[in-house]
Design a protein around this motif. Structure first.
Motif, PDB file in Angstrom:
ATOM      1  N   MET A  22       0.853  -1.314  -0.146  1.00  0.00           N
ATOM      2  CA  MET A  22      -0.386   0.071  -0.287  1.00  0.00           C
ATOM      3  C   MET A  22       1.221   1.557   0.105  1.00  0.00           C
ATOM      4  N   GLN A  23       0.548   2.401  -0.929  1.00  0.00           N
ATOM      5  CA  GLN A  23       1.643   3.467  -0.878  1.00  0.00           C
ATOM      6  C   GLN A  23       0.305   4.155  -0.011  1.00  0.00           C
ATOM      7  N   LEU A  24       1.859   5.575   0.187  1.00  0.00           N
ATOM      8  CA  LEU A  24       1.034   6.114   1.096  1.00  0.00           C
ATOM      9  C   LEU A  24       0.746   7.110  -0.086  1.00  0.00           C
ATOM     10  N   LEU A  57      10.114   2.605   8.002  1.00  0.00           N
ATOM     11  CA  LEU A  57      10.020   4.762   7.490  1.00  0.00           C
ATOM     12  C   LEU A  57       8.829   4.274   6.969  1.00  0.00           C
ATOM     13  N   TYR A  58       8.446   3.513   6.566  1.00  0.00           N
ATOM     14  CA  TYR A  58       7.092   3.692   5.942  1.00  0.00           C
ATOM     15  C   TYR A  58       5.854   3.536   7.509  1.00  0.00           C
ATOM     16  N   ASN A  59       6.001   2.893   8.256  1.00  0.00           N
ATOM     17  CA  ASN A  59       5.431   2.833   8.996  1.00  0.00           C
ATOM     18  C   ASN A  59       5.790   4.115  10.381  1.00  0.00           C
ATOM     19  N   TYR A  60       6.640   4.699   9.937  1.00  0.00           N
ATOM     20  CA  TYR A  60       7.224   6.291  10.814  1.00  0.00           C
ATOM     21  C   TYR A  60       6.277   7.619  10.211  1.00  0.00           C
ATOM     22  N   HIS A  61       6.675   7.545   8.410  1.00  0.00           N
ATOM     23  CA  HIS A  61       5.469   8.264   7.493  1.00  0.00           C
ATOM     24  C   HIS A  61       4.041   8.010   7.404  1.00  0.00           C
ATOM     25  N   GLU A 104      12.676   5.837   0.074  1.00  0.00           N
ATOM     26  CA  GLU A 104      11.342   6.228   0.652  1.00  0.00           C
ATOM     27  C   GLU A 104      10.198   5.710   0.739  1.00  0.00           C
ATOM     28  N   PRO A 105       9.639   5.766   1.513  1.00  0.00           N
ATOM     29  CA  PRO A 105       8.631   5.468   2.547  1.00  0.00           C
ATOM     30  C   PRO A 105       8.156   3.989   1.340  1.00  0.00           C
ATOM     31  N   ASN A 106       6.880   4.717   0.011  1.00  0.00           N
ATOM     32  CA  ASN A 106       6.241   4.473  -1.175  1.00  0.00           C
ATOM     33  C   ASN A 106       7.454   2.823  -1.521  1.00  0.00           C
ATOM     34  N   GLN A 107       8.505   2.730  -1.170  1.00  0.00           N
ATOM     35  CA  GLN A 107       9.321   1.383  -1.612  1.00  0.00           C
ATOM     36  C   GLN A 107       9.076  -0.111  -0.848  1.00  0.00           C
ATOM     37  N   TYR A 108       8.359   0.354   0.117  1.00  0.00           N
ATOM     38  CA  TYR A 108       7.384  -0.151   1.151  1.00  0.00           C
ATOM     39  C   TYR A 108       6.447  -1.146  -0.022  1.00  0.00           C
ATOM     40  N   GLN A 109       6.471  -2.353   0.901  1.00  0.00           N
ATOM     41  CA  GLN A 109       5.578  -3.793  -0.251  1.00  0.00           C
ATOM     42  C   GLN A 109       5.403  -4.549   1.132  1.00  0.00           C
TER      43      GLN A 109
END
Length: 168
Positions: free
Chosen positions: A1-3, A115-119, A156-161
């Protein structure tokens, strides 16, 4: 999921409308079905607890199905996004201590997840006006971003999968 950036006012107004509508729908349908069940199958002695329970349960199930189907509509976009974000952050928070240890060991995947979690948490807390722990979160985010710079990474946070969580 992308922010994704969403409008706080739109989110709050849509959420309020959805909550009030869902409660009104659930109450109306639940009481209506309960009344019909009691009318057709109830006893004159007044012992209709299980019929009322069945009616309310059916009403709740119908309301849940309606919400699930409407979730993909344009009106639900902001509310559905926040629901999905909360779900994603919950999956991460279940593994948070393991992720923090792995990030301390310079595990790139753990750093991306944090990084994703914090953002995502910052966005969620700002949308819900939950600013009590925001300073602590900002401090952790600054420390993580400093670590990323020290390692010479461009993350970047949007690198999260979600599949990154499988490792932890």
């Amino acid at each position: 999921m992308q922010l994704t950036d969403i409008n706080k006012d739109t989110y709050r107004s849509h959420l309020n409308v959805i909550i009030v509508s869902a409660i009104a729908f659930f109450a109306t349908v639940g009481v209506g079905i309960s009344s019909l069940l009691v009318f057709y199958f109830g006893s004159a002695a007044g012992d209709n607890f299980f019929l009322n329970l069945l009616g309310v349960s059916i009403g709740g199930a119908i309301a849940a199905v309606c919400l699930h189907r409407l979730k993909s509509s344009e009106y639900f976009y902001e509310v559905a996004y926040v629901w999905d974000l909360k779900h994603e952050l919950n999956l991460i928070n279940r593994r948070l201590s393991t992720l923090k240890r792995a990030a301390n060991d310079n595990n790139i995947d753990a750093i991306i997840i944090l990084l994703y979690n914090y953002h995502g948490s910052r966005q969620l807390w700002q949308l819900d006006d939950n600013v009590l722990n925001l300073q602590e979160l900002e401090l952790e985010l600054i420390q993580l971003e400093d670590k990323i710079r020290q390692l010479g990474l461009k993350l970047e946070p949007n690198q999260y999968q979600r599949n990154l969580l499988i490792k932890f």
